[in-house]
Design an enzyme around this catalytic site. Structure first.
Site, PDB file in Angstrom:
ATOM      1  N   ARG A 249      32.430 -55.200  -7.744  1.00 35.41           N
ATOM      2  CA  ARG A 249      31.521 -55.180  -8.906  1.00 35.41           C
ATOM      3  C   ARG A 249      30.048 -55.207  -8.490  1.00 35.41           C
ATOM      4  O   ARG A 249      29.181 -54.813  -9.267  1.00 35.41           O
ATOM      5  CB  ARG A 249      31.820 -56.357  -9.824  1.00 35.41           C
ATOM      6  CG  ARG A 249      33.106 -56.185 -10.587  1.00 35.41           C
ATOM      7  CD  ARG A 249      33.221 -57.211 -11.706  1.00 35.41           C
ATOM      8  NE  ARG A 249      34.182 -56.784 -12.707  1.00 35.41           N
ATOM      9  CZ  ARG A 249      35.491 -56.984 -12.627  1.00 35.41           C
ATOM     10  NH1 ARG A 249      35.987 -57.617 -11.592  1.00 35.41           N
ATOM     11  NH2 ARG A 249      36.295 -56.559 -13.570  1.00 35.41           N
TER      12      ARG A 249
ATOM     13  N   GLN B 207      43.325 -66.672  -9.256  1.00 37.65           N
ATOM     14  CA  GLN B 207      44.311 -65.594  -9.085  1.00 37.65           C
ATOM     15  C   GLN B 207      45.293 -65.947  -7.958  1.00 37.65           C
ATOM     16  O   GLN B 207      46.492 -65.679  -8.070  1.00 37.65           O
ATOM     17  CB  GLN B 207      43.588 -64.292  -8.773  1.00 37.65           C
ATOM     18  CG  GLN B 207      44.503 -63.135  -8.460  1.00 37.65           C
ATOM     19  CD  GLN B 207      43.765 -61.819  -8.397  1.00 37.65           C
ATOM     20  OE1 GLN B 207      43.508 -61.210  -9.418  1.00 37.65           O
ATOM     21  NE2 GLN B 207      43.412 -61.375  -7.205  1.00 37.65           N
TER      22      GLN B 207
ATOM     23  N   GLY C 182      40.652 -51.083  -4.890  1.00 34.14           N
ATOM     24  CA  GLY C 182      39.770 -50.059  -4.309  1.00 34.14           C
ATOM     25  C   GLY C 182      38.309 -50.460  -4.342  1.00 34.14           C
ATOM     26  O   GLY C 182      37.988 -51.636  -4.501  1.00 34.14           O
TER      27      GLY C 182
ATOM     28  N   GLY D  59      35.025 -57.539   2.594  1.00 32.59           N
ATOM     29  CA  GLY D  59      35.973 -58.585   2.170  1.00 32.59           C
ATOM     30  C   GLY D  59      37.404 -58.059   2.252  1.00 32.59           C
ATOM     31  O   GLY D  59      38.304 -58.730   2.763  1.00 32.59           O
ATOM     32  N   HIS D  60      37.592 -56.844   1.747  1.00 30.41           N
ATOM     33  CA  HIS D  60      38.928 -56.235   1.817  1.00 30.41           C
ATOM     34  C   HIS D  60      39.343 -55.993   3.267  1.00 30.41           C
ATOM     35  O   HIS D  60      40.481 -56.277   3.650  1.00 30.41           O
ATOM     36  CB  HIS D  60      38.944 -54.892   1.078  1.00 30.41           C
ATOM     37  CG  HIS D  60      38.696 -54.978  -0.397  1.00 30.41           C
ATOM     38  ND1 HIS D  60      37.582 -54.439  -0.995  1.00 30.41           N
ATOM     39  CD2 HIS D  60      39.419 -55.542  -1.402  1.00 30.41           C
ATOM     40  CE1 HIS D  60      37.636 -54.652  -2.296  1.00 30.41           C
ATOM     41  NE2 HIS D  60      38.726 -55.318  -2.573  1.00 30.41           N
TER      42      HIS D  60
ATOM     43  N   GLN E 198      40.373 -65.878  -1.116  1.00 24.15           N
ATOM     44  CA  GLN E 198      40.017 -67.121  -1.827  1.00 24.15           C
ATOM     45  C   GLN E 198      38.949 -66.875  -2.887  1.00 24.15           C
ATOM     46  O   GLN E 198      38.797 -67.644  -3.828  1.00 24.15           O
ATOM     47  CB  GLN E 198      39.502 -68.156  -0.815  1.00 24.15           C
ATOM     48  CG  GLN E 198      39.325 -69.535  -1.425  1.00 24.15           C
ATOM     49  CD  GLN E 198      38.311 -70.383  -0.694  1.00 24.15           C
ATOM     50  OE1 GLN E 198      38.411 -70.544   0.510  1.00 24.15           O
ATOM     51  NE2 GLN E 198      37.335 -70.914  -1.400  1.00 24.15           N
ATOM     52  N   LYS E 199      38.213 -65.784  -2.723  1.00 22.68           N
ATOM     53  CA  LYS E 199      37.205 -65.379  -3.717  1.00 22.68           C
ATOM     54  C   LYS E 199      37.778 -65.441  -5.142  1.00 22.68           C
ATOM     55  O   LYS E 199      37.112 -65.834  -6.084  1.00 22.68           O
ATOM     56  CB  LYS E 199      36.746 -63.965  -3.360  1.00 22.68           C
ATOM     57  CG  LYS E 199      36.224 -63.114  -4.464  1.00 22.68           C
ATOM     58  CD  LYS E 199      34.736 -63.261  -4.587  1.00 22.68           C
ATOM     59  CE  LYS E 199      34.088 -62.238  -5.479  1.00 22.68           C
ATOM     60  NZ  LYS E 199      34.829 -61.860  -6.659  1.00 22.68           N
ATOM     61  N   ASP E 200      39.060 -65.035  -5.284  1.00 20.35           N
ATOM     62  CA  ASP E 200      39.730 -65.084  -6.588  1.00 20.35           C
ATOM     63  C   ASP E 200      40.660 -66.297  -6.595  1.00 20.35           C
ATOM     64  O   ASP E 200      41.887 -66.153  -6.525  1.00 20.35           O
ATOM     65  CB  ASP E 200      40.483 -63.771  -6.824  1.00 20.35           C
ATOM     66  CG  ASP E 200      39.542 -62.587  -6.856  1.00 20.35           C
ATOM     67  OD1 ASP E 200      38.935 -62.348  -7.905  1.00 20.35           O
ATOM     68  OD2 ASP E 200      39.367 -61.917  -5.813  1.00 20.35           O
TER      69      ASP E 200
ATOM     70  N   MET F 168      31.014 -60.922  -1.492  1.00 20.45           N
ATOM     71  CA  MET F 168      31.259 -59.477  -1.599  1.00 20.45           C
ATOM     72  C   MET F 168      32.231 -59.214  -2.735  1.00 20.45           C
ATOM     73  O   MET F 168      33.201 -59.953  -2.924  1.00 20.45           O
ATOM     74  CB  MET F 168      31.823 -58.951  -0.293  1.00 20.45           C
ATOM     75  CG  MET F 168      30.767 -58.954   0.781  1.00 20.45           C
ATOM     76  SD  MET F 168      31.375 -58.185   2.250  1.00 20.45           S
ATOM     77  CE  MET F 168      29.951 -58.408   3.289  1.00 20.45           C
TER      78      MET F 168
HETATM   79  P1  AMP Z   1      40.206 -56.600  -5.666  1.00 25.14           P
HETATM   80  O1  AMP Z   1      40.133 -55.217  -5.095  1.00 25.14           O
HETATM   81  O2  AMP Z   1      38.907 -57.110  -6.176  1.00 25.14           O
HETATM   82  O3  AMP Z   1      41.353 -56.759  -6.626  1.00 25.14           O
HETATM   83  O4  AMP Z   1      40.539 -57.540  -4.424  1.00 25.14           O
HETATM   84  C1  AMP Z   1      41.642 -57.307  -3.585  1.00 25.14           C
HETATM   85  C2  AMP Z   1      41.828 -58.512  -2.692  1.00 25.14           C
HETATM   86  O5  AMP Z   1      40.646 -58.693  -1.904  1.00 25.14           O
HETATM   87  C3  AMP Z   1      42.028 -59.817  -3.479  1.00 25.14           C
HETATM   88  O6  AMP Z   1      42.994 -60.608  -2.815  1.00 25.14           O
HETATM   89  C4  AMP Z   1      40.671 -60.438  -3.430  1.00 25.14           C
HETATM   90  O7  AMP Z   1      40.691 -61.848  -3.570  1.00 25.14           O
HETATM   91  C5  AMP Z   1      40.200 -60.026  -2.037  1.00 25.14           C
HETATM   92  N1  AMP Z   1      38.743 -60.094  -1.965  1.00 25.14           N
HETATM   93  C6  AMP Z   1      37.843 -59.603  -2.850  1.00 25.14           C
HETATM   94  N2  AMP Z   1      36.589 -59.910  -2.472  1.00 25.14           N
HETATM   95  C7  AMP Z   1      36.693 -60.619  -1.324  1.00 25.14           C
HETATM   96  C8  AMP Z   1      35.746 -61.235  -0.439  1.00 25.14           C
HETATM   97  N3  AMP Z   1      34.451 -61.190  -0.676  1.00 25.14           N
HETATM   98  N4  AMP Z   1      36.219 -61.881   0.652  1.00 25.14           N
HETATM   99  C9  AMP Z   1      37.561 -61.937   0.907  1.00 25.14           C
HETATM  100  N5  AMP Z   1      38.495 -61.384   0.112  1.00 25.14           N
HETATM  101  C10 AMP Z   1      38.078 -60.732  -0.988  1.00 25.14           C
END
Ligand code: AMP
Length: 282
Positions: free
Chosen positions: A189, A155, A31, A36-37, A150-152, A186
């Site tokens: 956090r 992971q 959330g 990015g999401h 790819q940001k993570d 992005m």
């Molecule tokens: P999170 O909500 O942070 O757990 O992220 C959910 C998904 O969105 C994960 O696969 C992340 O790697 C991806 N994600 C987070 N930030 C970005 C970003 N800046 N660009 C692309 N994907 C992202």
């Protein structure tokens, strides 16, 4: 958009959809959604017939309970954004729904060296928590396609390993990191950063680019140290790591090799917020 809060409802719906030959794409998130999401949602919409997004702030992947408590929650905005993007299904489960037997004593996943390097060193237990939730989500959704950022970077590797361990047939698609104009990756956090800190935080991307531009021109350790200095000089409190690794296994690169595929990875604190980022060096 249909919102499901229980696994059973989602399972029933997806069973029918899959029986009707519809291809499913899954975007798991915690959330506090940003562009990015939505880039992942768009990729899924382009490649699948039904796009499922989950929002679940997973308690078992937070090694620091204060980080969990402070994790931003913007559910109403998230729902609007997902509807605007044409998401078909939002899965919005409770902790009880995802962990019916409680948070303790989960399965242990054999992640090999991935568990104890980089993020694993600084966030003990983090990837076990990631695997617990992804195992549960993937078992329920069983998507044709899974979209990750790819940001993570680490992971992504861990989830690929999980998919191997559990024989999931899902195809994993890794999407490029979306950045602010400033270069800052992005991240949910970032919402916890002041405008001033956001500006300073661009130093991570600058340092990663500096590595990319100078790889091969000086010893790896010198380059890493210079990149770290840049981040500290910008006003970061602490750099957990900024390291050049082999892109395929995240083992450290000791000496530059012209044809090796490498990635520079970084984690650092600014304003008490821990940011991560990475850059492929080819
Ligand atoms: P999170 O909500 O942070 O757990 O992220 C959910 C998904 O969105 C994960 O696969 C992340 O790697 C991806 N994600 C987070 N930030 C970005 C970003 N800046 N660009 C692309 N994907 C992202």
């Amino acid at each position: 958009m249909i919102v499901f809060k229980t696994c059973q409802q989602l399972l029933n719906y997806l069973e029918k959809a899959k029986a009707a030959g519809r291809k499913t794409g899954f975007v798991p998130t915690m959330g506090a959604l940003h562009a990015g999401h939505t880039s992942l949602i768009r990729l899924s919409k382009a490649q699948a017939d039904i796009t499922i997004c989950s929002i679940f702030v997973n308690p078992t992947q937070f090694n620091d309970p204060r980080d969990y408590e402070k994790y931003p929650v913007t559910i109403e905005k998230d729902i609007l954004l997902l509807e605007t993007e044409g998401t078909d299904i939002l899965f919005l489960p409770s902790v009880q729904e995802m962990y019916p037997s409680g948070l303790q004593n989960g399965e242990h996943y054999n992640l090999g060296h991935l568990e104890n390097i980089l993020e694993g060193t600084y966030r003990p237990g983090h990837f076990q928590g990631v695997c617990r939730i992804m195992d549960r989500l993937l078992s329920i959704v069983q998507p044709h396609l899974l979209f990750l950022g790819q940001k993570d970077y680490q992971q992504c590797m861990v989830i690929k390993k999980l998919a191997q361990l559990k024989n999931f047939s899902t195809q994993i698609v890794i999407a490029p990191t979306l950045r602010e104009k400033s270069g800052l990756a992005m991240s949910s956090r970032n919402m916890r950063l002041s405008d001033e800190a956001k500006e300073k935080a661009t130093a991570i991307y600058e340092a990663l680019k500096y590595i990319k531009e100078n790889i091969g021109l000086m010893p790896v350790a010198t380059l890493e140290q210079q990149a770290k200095n840049k981040i500290m000089q910008a006003g970061f409190e602490k750099v957990d790591y900024i390291t050049i690794c082999h892109a395929n296994n995240l083992q450290p690169v000791e000496e530059w090799q012209p044809h090796a595929e490498m990635v520079a990875v970084c984690a650092a604190f600014i304003d008490g917020v821990r940011l991560i980022d990475n850059l492929l060096l080819q």
